[in-house]
Enzyme design. Sequence first.
Site, short mmCIF file in Angstrom:
data_model
loop_
_atom_site.label_atom_id
_atom_site.label_comp_id
_atom_site.label_asym_id
_atom_site.label_seq_id
_atom_site.Cartn_x
_atom_site.Cartn_y
_atom_site.Cartn_z
N ASN A 74 60.73 64.91 -24.08
CA ASN A 74 59.71 64.37 -23.20
C ASN A 74 58.41 64.09 -23.94
O ASN A 74 57.72 63.11 -23.66
CB ASN A 74 59.47 65.32 -22.03
CG ASN A 74 60.64 65.36 -21.06
OD1 ASN A 74 61.46 64.44 -21.04
ND2 ASN A 74 60.76 66.42 -20.29
N ASP A 133 68.69 59.01 -15.00
CA ASP A 133 69.76 59.84 -14.48
C ASP A 133 69.78 59.86 -12.96
O ASP A 133 68.93 59.27 -12.30
CB ASP A 133 69.63 61.27 -15.03
CG ASP A 133 68.19 61.76 -14.99
OD1 ASP A 133 67.43 61.28 -14.12
OD2 ASP A 133 67.82 62.61 -15.81
#
Length: 434
Positions: A23, A121
């Site tokens: 991230n 996702d």
Amino acid sequence: METFIIEGGHTLSGTITPQGAKNEALEVIAATLLTDQPVHITNIPDILDVNNLIKLLEEIGVKVTRNSRNDYTFQADDINLEYLDSDEYVQKCAALRGSVLLMGPLLGRFGHAAVAEPGGDKIGRRRLDTHFLGFKNLGAKFVNDEERKVFNIDAQHLKGAYMLLDEASVTGTANIIMAAVLAEGTTTIYNAACEPYVQQLCHLLNAMGANISGIASNLITIVGVKSLHGAEHRILPDMIEVGSFIGMAAMVGDGVRIKNCAVRELGIIPDAFRRLGVKIKVEGDDLFIPRQPHYIVESFIDGTILTLADAPWPGLTPDLLSVLIVVATQARGSVLVHQKMFESRLFFVDKLIDMGAQIILCDPHRCVIVGHDRKRQLRARRMTSPDIRAGIALLIAAMGAKGTSRIDNIAQIDRGYEDIEGRLNALGAKIRRE
């Protein structure tokens, strides 16, 4: 479509080193668009999501130099702004969740950004309202092209402003910060996300010449500057991967050392596993998880059932709840897991139930796990990975199961974990990619 074949029942032992934080990598790589000078970043994880973002930057004109596998230099001195409005760019953005992080730097430096509704996702909706409200506060205007599913954002002149975010969105905070560093005047962001990823982004931007204060708090102040310059930056170890390795070591470990974890940046992650009874020794910047025949779930002081719930930093990250659920299946005791931040992230537990786990799915956000205390081994099954974190959780379950399991759609796991089968096989796992 690639698949993992996992032969369960093998114990892990030895030393493993976490990759760079996924991230953080997405944020700091996007930030290289804010200057025309070279930005050198090390410890970049070699994973699908990050590699796709790097390819996307190359497509829009960023010069990318791969110094070594995890070491890159970026120079955004010749950006093709016309490409941002092309159908090809839209399609690539739609397949990559991290593409939303291009909005802030493109808007801040060039006054225009066009980003497709992002993909990624299947863990539920991730709305972009916080991003757009922040840009609007800075003076930007946006138009939603519903036919092409594209958001166009324009601003001839960004001006600093005070804003109170409606949610402590990590990517929203990062995007607003990147837009504000080159805006005129002072921007104050209250209820800002303060995850280590955001802290690291701010440290990089300050090294590039930005003026950001309040780092690590939820009140961030940015005094706009005329321009930014090049800098060097090293990405932190991935705290989610560290947590995943703790879970593996608890389930199937025979003494596992996790090297160079940046322990101070892990927050309450180690304590969450300790509440499940997992023993964790801190040795310098390493974590050592010894073999445990049993681990016993704590209860609250009044004797009520333990509840693990996700929350914005410094609360427990939602990315590790799936791993904690798998670990809890072999603990002694029961635990309630409350997933508050995403509405579809618990829907993988039916696969664990098929493997023999005792789990009650109360609703889309809560489940109760009744631990087996290692008296019943999970059964091998064929499964499909719905998202990155559920994928690694299913991999851990398969490693501890009796028999040979198959996990399809492992591209989801590859999005977040670098060479995971090779690194785990080096510890004693039996995982084969087909």
